[in-house]
Motif scaffolding. Structure first.
Motif, mmCIF file in Angstrom:
data_model
loop_
_atom_site.group_PDB
_atom_site.id
_atom_site.type_symbol
_atom_site.label_atom_id
_atom_site.label_comp_id
_atom_site.label_asym_id
_atom_site.label_seq_id
_atom_site.Cartn_x
_atom_site.Cartn_y
_atom_site.Cartn_z
ATOM 1 N N PRO A 52 8.971 2.655 3.467
ATOM 2 C CA PRO A 52 7.825 2.625 4.380
ATOM 3 C C PRO A 52 8.063 3.541 5.585
ATOM 4 O O PRO A 52 9.163 3.608 6.121
ATOM 5 C CB PRO A 52 7.743 1.156 4.816
ATOM 6 C CG PRO A 52 8.499 0.397 3.776
ATOM 7 C CD PRO A 52 9.569 1.330 3.287
ATOM 8 N N THR A 53 7.002 4.247 5.991
ATOM 9 C CA THR A 53 7.097 5.161 7.137
ATOM 10 C C THR A 53 6.771 4.467 8.452
ATOM 11 O O THR A 53 6.997 5.030 9.509
ATOM 12 C CB THR A 53 6.118 6.337 6.973
ATOM 13 O OG1 THR A 53 4.779 5.821 6.975
ATOM 14 C CG2 THR A 53 6.386 7.115 5.705
ATOM 15 N N GLY A 54 6.191 3.271 8.376
ATOM 16 C CA GLY A 54 5.735 2.583 9.584
ATOM 17 C C GLY A 54 4.259 2.836 9.842
ATOM 18 O O GLY A 54 3.662 2.230 10.725
ATOM 19 N N LYS A 55 3.650 3.734 9.067
ATOM 20 C CA LYS A 55 2.220 4.030 9.200
ATOM 21 C C LYS A 55 1.461 3.303 8.104
ATOM 22 O O LYS A 55 2.023 2.906 7.097
ATOM 23 C CB LYS A 55 1.984 5.537 9.089
ATOM 24 C CG LYS A 55 2.662 6.322 10.188
ATOM 25 C CD LYS A 55 2.438 7.805 10.002
ATOM 26 C CE LYS A 55 3.194 8.570 11.076
ATOM 27 N NZ LYS A 55 3.062 10.017 10.879
ATOM 28 N N LYS A 56 0.158 3.134 8.321
ATOM 29 C CA LYS A 56 -0.708 2.453 7.355
ATOM 30 C C LYS A 56 -1.837 3.386 6.939
ATOM 31 O O LYS A 56 -2.162 4.338 7.642
ATOM 32 C CB LYS A 56 -1.322 1.193 7.981
ATOM 33 C CG LYS A 56 -0.316 0.170 8.490
ATOM 34 C CD LYS A 56 -0.138 -0.889 7.486
ATOM 35 C CE LYS A 56 0.772 -1.993 8.054
ATOM 36 N NZ LYS A 56 1.213 -2.872 7.044
ATOM 37 N N PHE A 57 -2.437 3.082 5.777
ATOM 38 C CA PHE A 57 -3.642 3.776 5.345
ATOM 39 C C PHE A 57 -4.577 2.760 4.719
ATOM 40 O O PHE A 57 -4.159 1.695 4.277
ATOM 41 C CB PHE A 57 -3.316 4.931 4.382
ATOM 42 C CG PHE A 57 -2.893 4.490 3.014
ATOM 43 C CD1 PHE A 57 -3.806 4.459 1.966
ATOM 44 C CD2 PHE A 57 -1.577 4.116 2.754
ATOM 45 C CE1 PHE A 57 -3.411 4.061 0.698
ATOM 46 C CE2 PHE A 57 -1.177 3.727 1.482
ATOM 47 C CZ PHE A 57 -2.098 3.694 0.453
ATOM 48 N N LYS A 58 -5.861 3.126 4.703
ATOM 49 C CA LYS A 58 -6.878 2.239 4.149
ATOM 50 C C LYS A 58 -7.095 2.592 2.682
ATOM 51 O O LYS A 58 -7.391 3.730 2.351
ATOM 52 C CB LYS A 58 -8.175 2.386 4.931
ATOM 53 C CG LYS A 58 -9.204 1.324 4.649
ATOM 54 C CD LYS A 58 -10.413 1.517 5.531
ATOM 55 C CE LYS A 58 -10.960 0.184 5.925
ATOM 56 N NZ LYS A 58 -12.089 0.317 6.849
ATOM 57 N N SER A 59 -6.932 1.589 1.805
ATOM 58 C CA SER A 59 -7.126 1.805 0.371
ATOM 59 C C SER A 59 -8.616 1.852 0.053
ATOM 60 O O SER A 59 -9.459 1.548 0.902
ATOM 61 C CB SER A 59 -6.452 0.695 -0.422
ATOM 62 O OG SER A 59 -7.174 -0.508 -0.282
ATOM 63 N N GLU A 60 -8.933 2.208 -1.193
ATOM 64 C CA GLU A 60 -10.329 2.235 -1.636
ATOM 65 C C GLU A 60 -10.987 0.873 -1.517
ATOM 66 O O GLU A 60 -12.186 0.770 -1.319
ATOM 67 C CB GLU A 60 -10.412 2.739 -3.074
ATOM 68 C CG GLU A 60 -10.063 4.195 -3.220
ATOM 69 C CD GLU A 60 -10.142 4.672 -4.656
ATOM 70 O OE1 GLU A 60 -10.684 3.945 -5.515
ATOM 71 O OE2 GLU A 60 -9.658 5.778 -4.907
ATOM 72 N N SER A 61 -10.182 -0.198 -1.626
ATOM 73 C CA SER A 61 -10.741 -1.558 -1.521
ATOM 74 C C SER A 61 -10.854 -2.014 -0.071
ATOM 75 O O SER A 61 -11.323 -3.106 0.200
ATOM 76 C CB SER A 61 -9.881 -2.539 -2.315
ATOM 77 O OG SER A 61 -8.587 -2.616 -1.737
ATOM 78 N N GLY A 62 -10.380 -1.172 0.860
ATOM 79 C CA GLY A 62 -10.471 -1.520 2.272
ATOM 80 C C GLY A 62 -9.223 -2.182 2.836
ATOM 81 O O GLY A 62 -9.155 -2.451 4.029
ATOM 82 N N ASP A 63 -8.240 -2.451 1.980
ATOM 83 C CA ASP A 63 -6.991 -3.059 2.446
ATOM 84 C C ASP A 63 -6.156 -2.024 3.188
ATOM 85 O O ASP A 63 -6.145 -0.846 2.829
ATOM 86 C CB ASP A 63 -6.170 -3.596 1.270
ATOM 87 C CG ASP A 63 -6.854 -4.735 0.544
ATOM 88 O OD1 ASP A 63 -7.585 -5.508 1.198
ATOM 89 O OD2 ASP A 63 -6.653 -4.852 -0.677
ATOM 90 N N MET A 64 -5.427 -2.473 4.200
ATOM 91 C CA MET A 64 -4.505 -1.601 4.915
ATOM 92 C C MET A 64 -3.147 -1.702 4.228
ATOM 93 O O MET A 64 -2.575 -2.786 4.110
ATOM 94 C CB MET A 64 -4.398 -2.002 6.394
ATOM 95 C CG MET A 64 -5.680 -1.777 7.179
ATOM 96 S SD MET A 64 -6.302 -0.078 7.106
ATOM 97 C CE MET A 64 -5.082 0.781 8.059
#
Length: 134
Positions: free
Chosen positions: A87-99
């Motif tokens: 893990p880089t410590g950053k997040k992204f939003k998936s196609e389903s909206g989950d972080m």
């Protein structure tokens, strides 16, 4: 691109699980890097003798992996590649909206792309640990 690494890793693990072809030997063990268990990754066993048979692999979860006898690995020598979805410590939003956590390769190339790791699988159950250093 790094955000896709986690999804790509899951696909690799799923594909590897089917590469053993027919029953074989069970292989399990621990994977650590610099004294710490690799939390999430993939391990691949690639047959050193292309005549002898296939390859196989498994997901690494909380520092351990397990390849069951089905599909298993045929006895023989293998080149081993290990990848870590760190893990880089950053997040992204998936196609389903989950972080979801963004990941990147956490191990040096000497353990995957340019791996010199090897293992010998014998008939029956095998315990093969990998203690990786920086």
């Amino acid at each position: 691109m790094r955000a896709l690494a986690g999804a790509g890793l899951a696909l690799i693990c799923a594909a590897l699980a089917g590469c053993g072809g027919g029953g074989g030997s069970a292989v399990e063990g621990a994977v650590t890097y610099d004294g710490t268990p690799v939390k999430a990754g993939a391990i691949s066993f690639i047959a050193a003798d292309t005549k002898g048979g296939g390859s196989g692999g498994a997901a690494i979860v909380d520092g351990t992996y397990k390849i069951p006898p089905e599909p298993g690995l045929k006895p023989g020598k293998y080149k081993v590649e290990i990848r870590w979805a760190k893990p880089t410590g950053k997040k992204f939003k998936s196609e389903s909206g989950d972080m979801l956590d963004m990941t990147e390769e956490g191990l040096p190339e000497k353990y995957h792309t340019k791996s010199e790791l090897t293992a010998e699988v014998t008939s029956g159950p095998n315990k093969i640990d990998f203690t990786l250093t920086k």
